[in-house]
Design a protein around this motif. Structure first.
Motif, short mmCIF file in Angstrom:
data_model
loop_
_atom_site.label_atom_id
_atom_site.label_comp_id
_atom_site.label_asym_id
_atom_site.label_seq_id
_atom_site.Cartn_x
_atom_site.Cartn_y
_atom_site.Cartn_z
N ASP A 81 0.83 -1.20 0.00
CA ASP A 81 0.00 0.00 0.00
C ASP A 81 0.87 1.26 0.00
O ASP A 81 0.61 2.21 -0.75
N PHE A 82 1.91 1.26 0.84
CA PHE A 82 2.79 2.43 0.88
C PHE A 82 3.56 2.57 -0.42
O PHE A 82 3.68 3.67 -0.97
N ARG A 83 4.07 1.47 -0.93
CA ARG A 83 4.87 1.52 -2.14
C ARG A 83 4.02 1.96 -3.34
O ARG A 83 4.48 2.71 -4.20
N ALA A 84 2.76 1.54 -3.36
CA ALA A 84 1.87 1.96 -4.45
C ALA A 84 1.58 3.46 -4.33
O ALA A 84 1.48 4.17 -5.35
N LEU A 85 1.45 3.96 -3.10
CA LEU A 85 1.24 5.39 -2.90
C LEU A 85 2.40 6.19 -3.47
O LEU A 85 2.20 7.19 -4.18
N VAL A 86 3.63 5.77 -3.18
CA VAL A 86 4.80 6.48 -3.68
C VAL A 86 4.84 6.43 -5.21
O VAL A 86 5.07 7.46 -5.86
N GLU A 87 4.61 5.26 -5.77
CA GLU A 87 4.64 5.13 -7.23
C GLU A 87 3.59 6.03 -7.88
O GLU A 87 3.87 6.71 -8.88
N ARG A 88 2.42 6.07 -7.27
CA ARG A 88 1.32 6.84 -7.85
C ARG A 88 1.58 8.34 -7.73
O ARG A 88 1.33 9.10 -8.68
N GLU A 89 2.07 8.79 -6.60
CA GLU A 89 2.19 10.22 -6.36
C GLU A 89 3.54 10.81 -6.78
O GLU A 89 3.63 11.99 -7.08
N ALA A 90 4.58 9.99 -6.77
CA ALA A 90 5.91 10.51 -7.11
C ALA A 90 6.26 10.30 -8.57
O ALA A 90 7.07 11.05 -9.13
N GLY A 91 5.68 9.28 -9.19
CA GLY A 91 5.95 9.03 -10.60
C GLY A 91 7.42 8.72 -10.87
O GLY A 91 8.12 8.15 -10.04
N GLU A 92 7.90 9.15 -12.03
CA GLU A 92 9.27 8.85 -12.43
C GLU A 92 10.31 9.60 -11.60
O GLU A 92 11.45 9.17 -11.48
N GLU A 93 9.93 10.73 -11.04
CA GLU A 93 10.88 11.50 -10.24
C GLU A 93 11.21 10.81 -8.93
O GLU A 93 12.32 10.94 -8.40
N GLY A 94 10.26 10.07 -8.36
CA GLY A 94 10.50 9.37 -7.12
C GLY A 94 10.52 10.28 -5.91
O GLY A 94 10.33 11.50 -6.02
N TRP A 95 10.76 9.69 -4.77
CA TRP A 95 10.82 10.42 -3.50
C TRP A 95 12.17 10.27 -2.84
O TRP A 95 12.78 9.19 -2.88
N ASP A 96 12.63 11.35 -2.23
CA ASP A 96 13.69 11.26 -1.23
C ASP A 96 12.98 10.99 0.09
O ASP A 96 12.29 11.86 0.63
N LEU A 97 13.15 9.77 0.59
CA LEU A 97 12.40 9.31 1.75
C LEU A 97 13.32 9.19 2.97
O LEU A 97 14.30 8.44 2.95
N GLY A 98 12.99 9.93 4.02
CA GLY A 98 13.73 9.83 5.27
C GLY A 98 13.21 8.71 6.13
O GLY A 98 11.99 8.53 6.25
N ILE A 99 14.11 7.96 6.73
CA ILE A 99 13.76 6.87 7.63
C ILE A 99 14.50 7.09 8.95
O ILE A 99 15.71 7.28 8.96
N VAL A 100 13.76 7.07 10.05
CA VAL A 100 14.36 7.30 11.36
C VAL A 100 14.73 5.96 12.00
O VAL A 100 13.87 5.13 12.24
N PHE A 101 16.02 5.77 12.24
CA PHE A 101 16.49 4.66 13.07
C PHE A 101 16.40 5.14 14.52
O PHE A 101 17.26 5.89 14.99
N SER A 102 15.39 4.71 15.23
CA SER A 102 15.07 5.30 16.53
C SER A 102 16.02 4.92 17.64
O SER A 102 16.19 5.67 18.61
N GLY A 103 16.66 3.74 17.56
CA GLY A 103 17.56 3.34 18.63
C GLY A 103 18.33 2.08 18.30
O GLY A 103 18.03 1.38 17.33
N GLY A 104 19.33 1.81 19.13
CA GLY A 104 20.18 0.64 18.90
C GLY A 104 20.43 -0.17 20.15
O GLY A 104 21.44 -0.87 20.25
N ASN A 105 19.52 -0.10 21.12
CA ASN A 105 19.72 -0.81 22.38
C ASN A 105 19.14 -2.22 22.30
O ASN A 105 18.00 -2.48 22.67
N VAL A 106 19.97 -3.11 21.81
CA VAL A 106 19.58 -4.52 21.70
C VAL A 106 20.80 -5.37 22.03
O VAL A 106 21.92 -5.04 21.65
N SER A 107 20.58 -6.45 22.78
CA SER A 107 21.71 -7.29 23.17
C SER A 107 22.09 -8.25 22.05
O SER A 107 21.25 -8.60 21.21
N LEU A 108 23.34 -8.67 22.05
CA LEU A 108 23.80 -9.63 21.05
C LEU A 108 23.05 -10.95 21.18
O LEU A 108 22.76 -11.61 20.18
N ASP A 109 22.74 -11.34 22.41
CA ASP A 109 21.99 -12.59 22.62
C ASP A 109 20.62 -12.51 21.97
O ASP A 109 20.17 -13.47 21.31
N ALA A 110 19.95 -11.37 22.15
CA ALA A 110 18.62 -11.20 21.56
C ALA A 110 18.69 -11.21 20.04
O ALA A 110 17.84 -11.82 19.37
#
Length: 384
Positions: free
Chosen positions: A345-374
């Motif tokens: 659904d999201f990918r179709a939205l981008v294709e439909r609204e951005a067309g050939e130009e596409g989007w510069d899409l920001g993605i937030v990596f919110s955190g990195g607190n995870v153990s190696l065991d996990a």
């Protein structure tokens, strides 16, 4: 916390003011790109070009930009809101001189907010009381204590946590600093959005200059959209405020497992979901959206929509980040990337609204607190 009625208004200008206050205390986290992940996002999301219903899969053009809050102090964006909350308290008439600082601050949290408030309090020489469920992960308990906090244990339900917190406040006079449902927290978290916009604009301007582009013809200027994880909604609502009236669209992302997509369901029904019970691997997103974040996200329509992904898709995205970007992130962080890669659904939205130009899409990596065991267990489950 300060009475919300005395706080700064929830606006982009207030986010900018928060940024000035916390600048000495937080990192300006880097923004990274990956040509291989952008290429994957700009191709059909699986080997087959057709969905299970036999429809053509979306094929948007996406240029991905990653804001690395996993490299923030305490390993997550939560440091921004915690430091802003403390700085605002310090400016409250009588709080420092009247003994409020000596009585300290308190919150209930089993994760990143616990560590963030502990660090902010220690930096300012203020006592911190952190109510943590007895089932909290031992590394998170150890990290919170390591920042100098007084850890008080409680049961795992919200009723039990809040009861113990109320008792701590009664006994100590400490001021409550909630994890997300307060204007000072929201404005602090929103500062990452201002940085993100500026960093991408500068990178694209440099790219345009290298490519010899002039003012004639089409030029990319910055981000077209940002997608971020949503738990309690403090960061997402702050991010949305930072993008208000900029033309940048903001989207929320959530796990689908066991009803963890409460914000999506509430957004689509028009009624905020107030309780969530889920064991999604994206453990930072197991919280329902707070009342104040909801007012920004839904009532003011500053978030354009929500998308959710499966546990398997989260694991696949997590593995890609480790293999392609060589960054340590927690499962919650990759939920927006999973949406960009796998949510039709999201990918179709981008294709439909951005067309050939596409989007510069920001993605937030919110955190990195995870153990190696996990992590080892997660990847082992994916391979089995």
């Amino acid at each position: 916390m300060a009475d919300p009625s005395t706080c700064l208004p929830l606006t982009r200008d207030s986010v900018a003011a928060a940024r000035v206050l916390i600048k000495p205390f937080v990192h300006r986290t880097p923004v990274v790109t990956s040509s291989s992940l952008s290429a994957l996002a700009s191709s059909p999301s699986a080997a087959s070009d057709l969905t299970e219903e036999g429809k053509r899969k979306a094929n948007p053009k996406l240029r991905l930009w990653f804001k690395c809050e996993n490299l923030q102090k305490i390993g997550a964006f939560k440091a921004r809101g915690a430091f802003h909350a403390i700085e605002r308290l310090k400016r409250e008439p009588g709080w420092l001189a009247g003994g409020g600082a000596e009585r300290g601050v308190v919150t209930h949290s089993s994760g990143n907010h616990a560590q963030a408030l502990s660090l902010a309090a220690r930096t300012n020489g203020i006592p911190a009381y952190i109510v943590m469920p007895t089932i909290s992960a031992p590394p998170k308990i150890a990290a919170t204590k390591g920042y100098g906090a007084n850890v008080v244990f409680s049961g795992s339900t919200s009723v039990e946590r809040e009861a113990v917190t109320a008792k701590v406040i009664e006994e100590t006079g400490a001021r409550l600093v909630p994890p997300y449902d307060h204007p000072d927290i929201i404005l602090g978290q929103g500062t990452l959005g201002l940085e993100f916009q500026e960093q991408v604009e500068a990178s694209i301007a440099e790219e345009n200059e290298k490519n010899g582009k002039t003012d004639t013809g089409k030029k990319r200027k910055g981000l077209d959209a940002i997608i971020a994880p949503c738990g309690g909604g403090g960061m997402l609502s702050g991010l949305a405020l930072s993008c208000e009236n900029t033309g940048i669209r903001v989207f929320g992302s959530e796990p689908l497992f066991q009803g963890a997509d409460d914000a999506k369901r509430g957004y689509e029904s028009g009624v905020r979901v107030e309780a969530v019970s889920t064991l999604t691997i994206a453990d930072g997103l197991r919280t329902p959206v707070g009342h104040i974040p909801w007012s920004v996200i839904y009532e003011r329509r500053l978030v354009a929509g929500f998308y959710s992904v499966s546990e398997s898709e989260i694991k696949r995205a997590l593995k890609l980040v480790y293999e392609r970007l060589k960054l340590v992130v927690e499962p919650s962080s990759v939920v927006p990337l999973a949406v960009a890669l796998y949510n039709e659904d999201f990918r179709a939205l981008v294709e439909r609204e951005a067309g050939e130009e596409g989007w510069d899409l920001g993605i937030v990596f919110s955190g990195g607190n995870v153990s190696l065991d996990a992590l080892g267990k997660l990847f082992a489950e994916e391979e089995s």
